[in-house]
Scaffold this motif. Structure first.
Motif, short mmCIF file in Angstrom:
data_model
loop_
_atom_site.label_atom_id
_atom_site.label_comp_id
_atom_site.label_asym_id
_atom_site.label_seq_id
_atom_site.Cartn_x
_atom_site.Cartn_y
_atom_site.Cartn_z
N GLU A 81 0.85 -1.20 0.00
CA GLU A 81 0.00 0.00 0.00
C GLU A 81 0.88 1.24 0.00
N ASN A 114 0.75 5.50 0.21
CA ASN A 114 0.05 6.76 0.45
C ASN A 114 0.91 7.87 -0.14
N THR A 160 -4.35 7.00 -2.17
CA THR A 160 -3.83 5.72 -1.70
C THR A 160 -3.96 4.70 -2.81
#
Length: 464
Positions: free
Chosen positions: A238, A240, A324
């Motif tokens: 992930e 950001n 994101t």
């Protein structure tokens, strides 16, 4: 020189002092017989390449070559590398040169010592960030973006240069003005300087080019990358990402009507850009603080997945956005068993975000499985390792080790693999199933006890 550049320049000098204890001397018998330099100004990054033919005019072999950065752009350096004639990487490190402590030098170790009266060819590559200055600094919605570049007509070097040429490649043939140190010529969007001969060491002659550049001036101000490792066969990634349009700021109001009518592709705003994901990526999601962004497009290719990201609104100069991006990949492509209970994770510290990307600050956290021991880290370049953390996931009472890494001022050339080696026992796989079984067992016991207890105040005669 701005305060930001001065700070980065001082950090480079300080780091070079830490890297070496002894000062290096400039070899006067080594000369640049020929230098063919290229300056690529087609994007918001400045890419410099040089093919250098070295000649040893002395009587003893020479094993090292010094590279020095231009004083005005030393603080903008993001990446530098040197290769030999076989395109193999040469070892390079920052050093301090006696009598030139105010300059930033890099020492290149040649594969083979250069003998007397012999020549060798090396290839120098460097990337500068923040070296293109929007001028004017504010433009209207329909205006073209103009930028200025400042450099040197001569290849900045501590050695005598016998012959040198420079080709400057621009993104447009629309050039407002440029310096004209003869001989100079222009062909379409390329400016050719030279050849210049018999150039003394540390020669500097200011080059200035003012031209049109509407390429995406997109800068990632902060990237937080989280990698979670699971021995159940999955790795979750992930990111950001905070981005900003670092070009000329928008002057005046924004008109959606005029923007929709403008069909020209040569515009300084950013409508969308493409991200490259691993070919095995699945469960891809793209969202911001408002929720899922449905304007993205996923296109599977042969060796990768192309993801077109389209922000909720076009980005003009000074405008910011954040989002994101996440996906999963199978662990067998990145996690290998070295032998016994030792495992090696080989995965990218930084991955592709967009072409010609610039990341001002990167933090990568790697969450290791429960019960790892003897963790060893190997990175492709110097990074700052923060204090290891610990996180707790579902049905996790022991906690997981988190390797936390940080680095600033990165470009596409920094997309390289890190390696984490650790020991882990396979028996740990049943840790969470046992916790789940114990939790269910405890729940059943509570239910059994509860249904057999009588909490009524008065007992009926029938029950008795």
């Amino acid at each position: 020189m701005t305060i930001y550049k001065m700070l980065r320049f001082s950090l480079l000098v300080f780091s070079s002092i830490l890297l070496v204890n002894a000062q290096v001397q400039i070899e006067p018998k080594l000369v640049n017989k020929n230098v063919e330099r290229t300056i690529d100004l087609t994007s918001h990054l400045v890419k410099l390449t040089a093919t250098i033919t070295l000649e040893n005019t002395g009587s003893s072999p020479i094993s090292n070559y010094l590279v020095v950065l231009e004083p005005e752009t030393a603080g903008n350096l993001s990446f530098i590398s040197v290769k030999d004639a076989l395109k193999e990487e040469l070892k390079i490190k920052a050093v301090v040169v006696a009598g030139h402590k105010d300059k930033v030098f890099y020492n290149v170790q040649l594969k083979q010592p250069l003998g007397a009266s012999r020549t060798a060819v090396i290839f120098l590559e460097s990337v500068l960030t923040g070296a293109l200055v929007p001028y004017p600094s504010e433009i209207a919605q329909k205006d073209k973006q103009l930028v200025r570049y400042f450099g040197s007509h001569y290849f900045y070097t501590p050695y005598q240069t016998n012959k040198q040429t420079t080709a400057v490649t621009l993104s447009s043939r629309n050039i407002e003005n440029h310096t004209k140190l003869k001989p100079v010529s222009q062909s379409d969007s390329t400016i050719n300087y030279g050849p210049y001969t018999d150039i003394a060491p540390f020669s500097f002659d200011e080059m200035s080019i003012h031209y049109e550049n509407n390429s995406p001036f997109l800068t990632v101000t902060r990237l937080y990358r989280l990698i979670e490792i699971s021995h159940w066969g999955n790795i979750a990634v992930e990111e950001n990402i905070d981005v900003v349009h670092s070009g000329a700021k928008l002057k005046g109001p924004f008109s959606r009507y005029d923007y929709q009518r403008d069909t020209s592709s040569n515009h300084h705003s950013i409508k969308s850009y493409k991200t490259i994901l691993p070919a095995a990526a699945y469960n891809i999601y793209y969202r911001d603080s408002n929720g899922n962004i449905s304007t993205s497009t996923v296109r599977p290719r042969k060796d990768y997945i192309e993801l077109e990201l389209r922000p909720r609104f076009p980005l003009f100069g000074g405008w910011k956005s954040s989002y994101t991006l996440g996906y999963n990949v199978p662990s067998y492509q990145y996690l290998y068993k070295k032998g016994g209970n030792e495992y090696v994770l080989s995965m990218r510290l930084l991955d592709h975000i967009y072409d010609d990307m610039h990341v001002e600050e990167l933090q990568t956290d790697v969450v290791l499985p429960v019960g790892v021991q003897n963790v060893k880290l190997s990175t492709p370049y110097d990074v700052h390792r923060l204090e290891d953390g610990k996180t707790y996931k579902y049905l996790d009472n022991l906690g997981r080790v988190v390797i936390r890494l940080k680095k600033t001022n990165l470009v596409e050339q920094h997309i390289q693999d890190l390696e984490i080696t650790y020991q882990w026992d396979t028996i740990t796989l049943i840790h969470e199933p046992i916790l789940l079984a114990l939790a269910l067992f405890a729940l059943f016991i509570i239910v059994i006890i509860y249904v057999r207890l009588d909490f009524s105040i008065h007992k009926s005669e029938k029950k008795e």
